[in-house]
Design a protein around this motif. Structure first.
Motif, PDB file in Angstrom:
ATOM      1  N   SER A 244       0.810  -1.225   0.000  1.00 58.84           N
ATOM      2  CA  SER A 244       0.000   0.000   0.000  1.00 58.84           C
ATOM      3  C   SER A 244       0.841   1.271   0.000  1.00 58.84           C
ATOM      4  O   SER A 244       0.299   2.362   0.099  1.00 58.84           O
ATOM      5  CB  SER A 244      -0.941   0.005   1.210  1.00 58.84           C
ATOM      6  N   ASN A 245       2.149   1.138  -0.113  1.00 56.87           N
ATOM      7  CA  ASN A 245       3.028   2.301  -0.103  1.00 56.87           C
ATOM      8  C   ASN A 245       3.063   2.930  -1.498  1.00 56.87           C
ATOM      9  O   ASN A 245       3.610   2.356  -2.434  1.00 56.87           O
ATOM     10  CB  ASN A 245       4.439   1.891   0.319  1.00 56.87           C
ATOM     11  N   PRO A 246       2.498   4.138  -1.666  1.00 53.30           N
ATOM     12  CA  PRO A 246       2.468   4.746  -3.001  1.00 53.30           C
ATOM     13  C   PRO A 246       3.831   5.272  -3.442  1.00 53.30           C
ATOM     14  O   PRO A 246       4.021   5.575  -4.611  1.00 53.30           O
ATOM     15  CB  PRO A 246       1.475   5.895  -2.842  1.00 53.30           C
ATOM     16  N   PHE A 247       4.794   5.359  -2.544  1.00 53.53           N
ATOM     17  CA  PHE A 247       6.096   5.908  -2.872  1.00 53.53           C
ATOM     18  C   PHE A 247       7.145   4.839  -3.169  1.00 53.53           C
ATOM     19  O   PHE A 247       8.273   5.151  -3.494  1.00 53.53           O
ATOM     20  CB  PHE A 247       6.594   6.814  -1.745  1.00 53.53           C
ATOM     21  N   LYS A 248       6.764   3.587  -3.060  1.00 57.35           N
ATOM     22  CA  LYS A 248       7.714   2.500  -3.326  1.00 57.35           C
ATOM     23  C   LYS A 248       7.962   2.421  -4.822  1.00 57.35           C
ATOM     24  O   LYS A 248       7.065   2.566  -5.653  1.00 57.35           O
ATOM     25  CB  LYS A 248       7.138   1.173  -2.834  1.00 57.35           C
ATOM     26  N   ASP A 249       9.224   2.196  -5.180  1.00 56.49           N
ATOM     27  CA  ASP A 249       9.578   2.062  -6.597  1.00 56.49           C
ATOM     28  C   ASP A 249       8.872   0.857  -7.186  1.00 56.49           C
ATOM     29  O   ASP A 249       8.859  -0.238  -6.618  1.00 56.49           O
ATOM     30  CB  ASP A 249      11.082   1.909  -6.769  1.00 56.49           C
ATOM     31  N   LYS A 250       8.285   1.050  -8.353  1.00 57.67           N
ATOM     32  CA  LYS A 250       7.572  -0.030  -9.023  1.00 57.67           C
ATOM     33  C   LYS A 250       8.546  -0.997  -9.704  1.00 57.67           C
ATOM     34  O   LYS A 250       8.322  -2.178  -9.771  1.00 57.67           O
ATOM     35  CB  LYS A 250       6.609   0.526 -10.058  1.00 57.67           C
ATOM     36  N   LYS A 251       9.630  -0.446 -10.213  1.00 61.43           N
ATOM     37  CA  LYS A 251      10.598  -1.271 -10.924  1.00 61.43           C
ATOM     38  C   LYS A 251      11.967  -1.075 -10.283  1.00 61.43           C
ATOM     39  O   LYS A 251      12.266  -0.023  -9.731  1.00 61.43           O
ATOM     40  CB  LYS A 251      10.674  -0.863 -12.396  1.00 61.43           C
ATOM     41  N   THR A 252      12.753  -2.091 -10.403  1.00 61.92           N
ATOM     42  CA  THR A 252      14.116  -1.970  -9.899  1.00 61.92           C
ATOM     43  C   THR A 252      15.004  -1.463 -11.019  1.00 61.92           C
ATOM     44  O   THR A 252      14.737  -1.693 -12.206  1.00 61.92           O
ATOM     45  CB  THR A 252      14.643  -3.322  -9.403  1.00 61.92           C
ATOM     46  N   CYS A 253      16.045  -0.792 -10.654  1.00 66.17           N
ATOM     47  CA  CYS A 253      16.988  -0.250 -11.643  1.00 66.17           C
ATOM     48  C   CYS A 253      18.089  -1.281 -11.884  1.00 66.17           C
ATOM     49  O   CYS A 253      18.723  -1.767 -10.954  1.00 66.17           O
ATOM     50  CB  CYS A 253      17.569   1.060 -11.113  1.00 66.17           C
ATOM     51  N   VAL A 254      18.314  -1.612 -13.132  1.00 70.77           N
ATOM     52  CA  VAL A 254      19.333  -2.581 -13.495  1.00 70.77           C
ATOM     53  C   VAL A 254      20.315  -1.909 -14.423  1.00 70.77           C
ATOM     54  O   VAL A 254      19.933  -1.373 -15.468  1.00 70.77           O
ATOM     55  CB  VAL A 254      18.718  -3.827 -14.157  1.00 70.77           C
ATOM     56  N   LEU A 255      21.575  -1.946 -14.059  1.00 72.23           N
ATOM     57  CA  LEU A 255      22.618  -1.391 -14.932  1.00 72.23           C
ATOM     58  C   LEU A 255      23.317  -2.538 -15.622  1.00 72.23           C
ATOM     59  O   LEU A 255      23.672  -3.532 -15.016  1.00 72.23           O
ATOM     60  CB  LEU A 255      23.620  -0.594 -14.110  1.00 72.23           C
ATOM     61  N   LEU A 256      23.532  -2.389 -16.911  1.00 69.71           N
ATOM     62  CA  LEU A 256      24.205  -3.447 -17.680  1.00 69.71           C
ATOM     63  C   LEU A 256      25.633  -3.067 -17.958  1.00 69.71           C
ATOM     64  O   LEU A 256      26.056  -2.021 -18.120  1.00 69.71           O
ATOM     65  CB  LEU A 256      23.473  -3.709 -19.000  1.00 69.71           C
TER      66      LEU A 256
END
Length: 70
Positions: free
Chosen positions: A58-70
């Motif tokens: 229920s946290n609206p501020f949580k990142d929806k996607k994780t950041c992946v660096l290649l």
């Protein structure tokens, strides 16, 4: 010079009016106010997200996607 004096008079009148309003306020003692704040906090502590945390779903501020660096 006349504008300066009229500005000072106007400012003084505003200050006096503000002080008149403040003298009519009902004030409570600091100890009573602190007691009321503590009581309110204790009564509402179960609904306080700072104390209980927020569910990740229920946290609206949580990142929806994780950041992946290649």
């Amino acid at each position: 010079m006349d504008v300066y004096c009229s500005n000072n008079v106007l400012q003084a009148r505003r200050t006096v009016e503000q002080l008149r309003l403040e003298t009519e306020l009902q004030r409570i003692k600091i100890s009573a106010a602190a007691e009321q704040i503590v009581q309110y906090c204790q009564e509402h502590r179960r609904a306080d997200p700072l104390l209980t945390g927020i569910a990740a779903s229920s946290n609206p501020f949580k990142d929806k996607k994780t950041c992946v660096l290649l």
